[in-house]
Design a protein around this motif. Sequence first.
Motif, mmCIF file in Angstrom:
data_model
loop_
_atom_site.group_PDB
_atom_site.id
_atom_site.type_symbol
_atom_site.label_atom_id
_atom_site.label_comp_id
_atom_site.label_asym_id
_atom_site.label_seq_id
_atom_site.Cartn_x
_atom_site.Cartn_y
_atom_site.Cartn_z
ATOM 1 N N VAL A 79 3.598 -87.130 -37.517
ATOM 2 C CA VAL A 79 2.242 -87.227 -38.139
ATOM 3 C C VAL A 79 1.932 -88.408 -38.877
ATOM 4 C CG1 VAL A 79 1.530 -86.141 -40.276
ATOM 5 C CG2 VAL A 79 2.996 -84.504 -39.041
ATOM 6 N N SER A 80 0.575 -88.734 -38.493
ATOM 7 C CA SER A 80 0.214 -90.045 -39.281
ATOM 8 C C SER A 80 -0.946 -89.822 -40.040
ATOM 9 C CB SER A 80 -0.299 -90.889 -37.957
ATOM 10 O OG SER A 80 0.678 -91.239 -37.055
ATOM 11 N N LEU A 81 -0.963 -90.843 -41.149
ATOM 12 C CA LEU A 81 -1.980 -90.652 -41.971
ATOM 13 C C LEU A 81 -2.780 -92.190 -41.649
ATOM 14 C CD1 LEU A 81 -0.386 -89.811 -45.296
ATOM 15 C CD2 LEU A 81 -1.317 -88.087 -43.753
ATOM 16 N N HIS A 82 -4.414 -92.085 -41.801
ATOM 17 C CA HIS A 82 -5.214 -93.170 -41.292
ATOM 18 C C HIS A 82 -6.252 -93.534 -42.337
ATOM 19 C CE1 HIS A 82 -3.457 -92.378 -37.245
ATOM 20 N NE2 HIS A 82 -3.752 -91.022 -37.679
ATOM 21 N N THR A 83 -6.152 -94.812 -42.814
ATOM 22 C CA THR A 83 -7.390 -95.342 -43.112
ATOM 23 C C THR A 83 -8.068 -96.384 -42.040
ATOM 24 O OG1 THR A 83 -6.405 -97.547 -44.196
ATOM 25 C CG2 THR A 83 -5.937 -95.564 -45.601
ATOM 26 N N PRO A 84 -9.195 -96.763 -42.539
ATOM 27 C CA PRO A 84 -10.114 -97.701 -41.196
ATOM 28 C C PRO A 84 -8.952 -98.959 -40.943
ATOM 29 C CG PRO A 84 -11.726 -97.005 -43.161
ATOM 30 C CD PRO A 84 -10.185 -96.534 -43.470
ATOM 31 N N GLY A 85 -8.139 -99.565 -41.954
ATOM 32 C CA GLY A 85 -7.260 -100.509 -41.429
ATOM 33 C C GLY A 85 -5.875 -100.385 -41.771
ATOM 34 N N ASP A 86 -5.634 -99.086 -41.722
ATOM 35 C CA ASP A 86 -3.908 -98.955 -42.172
ATOM 36 C C ASP A 86 -3.598 -97.727 -41.571
ATOM 37 O OD1 ASP A 86 -1.684 -99.509 -43.240
ATOM 38 O OD2 ASP A 86 -2.421 -99.653 -45.508
ATOM 39 N N THR A 87 -2.536 -97.605 -41.124
ATOM 40 C CA THR A 87 -1.862 -96.237 -40.493
ATOM 41 C C THR A 87 -0.396 -96.276 -40.878
ATOM 42 O OG1 THR A 87 -3.186 -96.285 -38.641
ATOM 43 C CG2 THR A 87 -1.344 -95.010 -38.541
ATOM 44 N N LEU A 88 -0.161 -94.958 -41.607
ATOM 45 C CA LEU A 88 1.234 -94.596 -41.991
ATOM 46 C C LEU A 88 1.655 -93.582 -40.904
ATOM 47 C CD1 LEU A 88 3.757 -95.127 -43.999
ATOM 48 C CD2 LEU A 88 2.702 -92.991 -45.047
ATOM 49 N N CYS A 89 2.870 -93.887 -40.248
ATOM 50 C CA CYS A 89 3.410 -92.963 -39.145
ATOM 51 C C CYS A 89 4.710 -92.623 -39.414
ATOM 52 C CB CYS A 89 3.241 -93.586 -37.892
ATOM 53 S SG CYS A 89 4.057 -92.864 -36.306
ATOM 54 N N VAL A 90 4.864 -90.953 -39.348
ATOM 55 C CA VAL A 90 6.262 -90.687 -39.489
ATOM 56 C C VAL A 90 6.629 -89.791 -38.283
ATOM 57 C CG1 VAL A 90 7.761 -88.928 -40.713
ATOM 58 C CG2 VAL A 90 6.006 -90.295 -42.081
ATOM 59 N N ALA A 91 7.451 -90.048 -37.465
ATOM 60 C CA ALA A 91 7.920 -89.582 -36.182
ATOM 61 C C ALA A 91 9.312 -88.890 -36.318
ATOM 62 C CB ALA A 91 8.224 -90.766 -35.073
ATOM 63 N N LEU A 92 9.378 -87.728 -35.382
ATOM 64 C CA LEU A 92 10.551 -87.241 -35.434
ATOM 65 C C LEU A 92 10.985 -87.147 -33.902
ATOM 66 C CD1 LEU A 92 12.854 -85.091 -36.577
ATOM 67 C CD2 LEU A 92 10.999 -83.108 -35.879
ATOM 68 N N ARG A 93 12.334 -87.503 -33.780
ATOM 69 C CA ARG A 93 12.872 -87.893 -32.498
ATOM 70 C C ARG A 93 14.340 -87.057 -32.387
ATOM 71 N NH1 ARG A 93 12.058 -93.497 -29.146
ATOM 72 N NH2 ARG A 93 11.990 -92.419 -26.636
ATOM 73 N N PHE A 94 14.379 -86.410 -31.434
ATOM 74 C CA PHE A 94 16.081 -86.254 -30.880
ATOM 75 C C PHE A 94 16.741 -86.922 -30.102
ATOM 76 C CE2 PHE A 94 13.705 -81.771 -31.688
ATOM 77 C CZ PHE A 94 13.821 -81.790 -33.267
ATOM 78 N N GLY A 95 18.107 -86.716 -30.163
ATOM 79 C CA GLY A 95 18.799 -87.605 -29.001
ATOM 80 C C GLY A 95 20.155 -87.145 -29.012
#
Length: 332
Positions: A79-95
Amino acid sequence: MLLRLYILLIFVSGAVSLAHAAGACDRVRYSGAPCTLDSALSIPLGGSGLSVSSMMVEARVSMKKVREKSGMASEWWGVSLHTPGDTLCVALRFGNTDFGDILDRRIAVVRVSRNGSVVAEREVNGFNTSGGACNSLSVALSGGSLSVGGGGHGSSLLLSLPLAGAFEPEEASVWCVGSVTVHMLVAEICHPPGEMLASGFTMESLRERFRNSGDLIEGFWTYFDRENDPAYARLGGEYTLAVVRRGDTAPPVYDIIYIDGAQTSAGSWSPMMLKGSLRPAIFDGHYDMEWIDSSFRRITHDINALLDENASLLTLRFPMLRTVIRFSRLPL
């Protein structure tokens, strides 16, 4: 039950709702879910023109394939949150920790990055790590901090960290590497109650209206006395209120406006905020009532108001909370 009722009347300090807090939150939901996704989809977070005090975005997703291999899987989502010049990203990954070894175990890792730079990464528990299984991931912003939650069958707090600098996202997205099914994408954006509950009146405009009103219930009302069982509730304050008709609706609807006197959550209440509403019942002088408590929750059922024959006392009744509060009319 007694504890629940006790909490409810601590609410008797404030007035209008967020199924959570007096109408102070907007919800935005992606209407196309469930859907198959192999890239990204988004929903807007702004546009109301109001300030944002907090927000949360939650997605529920299932990955079609999660191949086991040495290291981290080649399919993941976030899931990501966006502004015109900024992005915050939270990723879920298995392994896998030791693929092919008897000591191998499946793991889930959450990574937080901002504009491509990793700011936090943590192995987490509670997720379904097999293909086709659903998992939830939530991202919340409040008071300059970020909280990430999630899980397979429920949701728990995974990590929390401060955010440097202002960050007011305008868009949220769920994205994937591989192919997933998006079962839900929803955002809740909360605004300061003072903005959401602003009535638009001033003391001067209310006085002028009441001087020219022939409506018996309109006017200023101040706390007179009460009958109250403290085992069920305690009052939020000894209020002064205004009651004013809302437009020219038929049957009429009256807004209750807070003027003064809050004690519980006093710092959150300022004059001219909405505190509730009244609607005439089938009996003369009786009204169905809605009330917004000190925590900005709305009470809508089994409460009512009564105007006496002389229009000098207004009684607010909360039968389930064993509380009656009387207000006397103030001269203009």
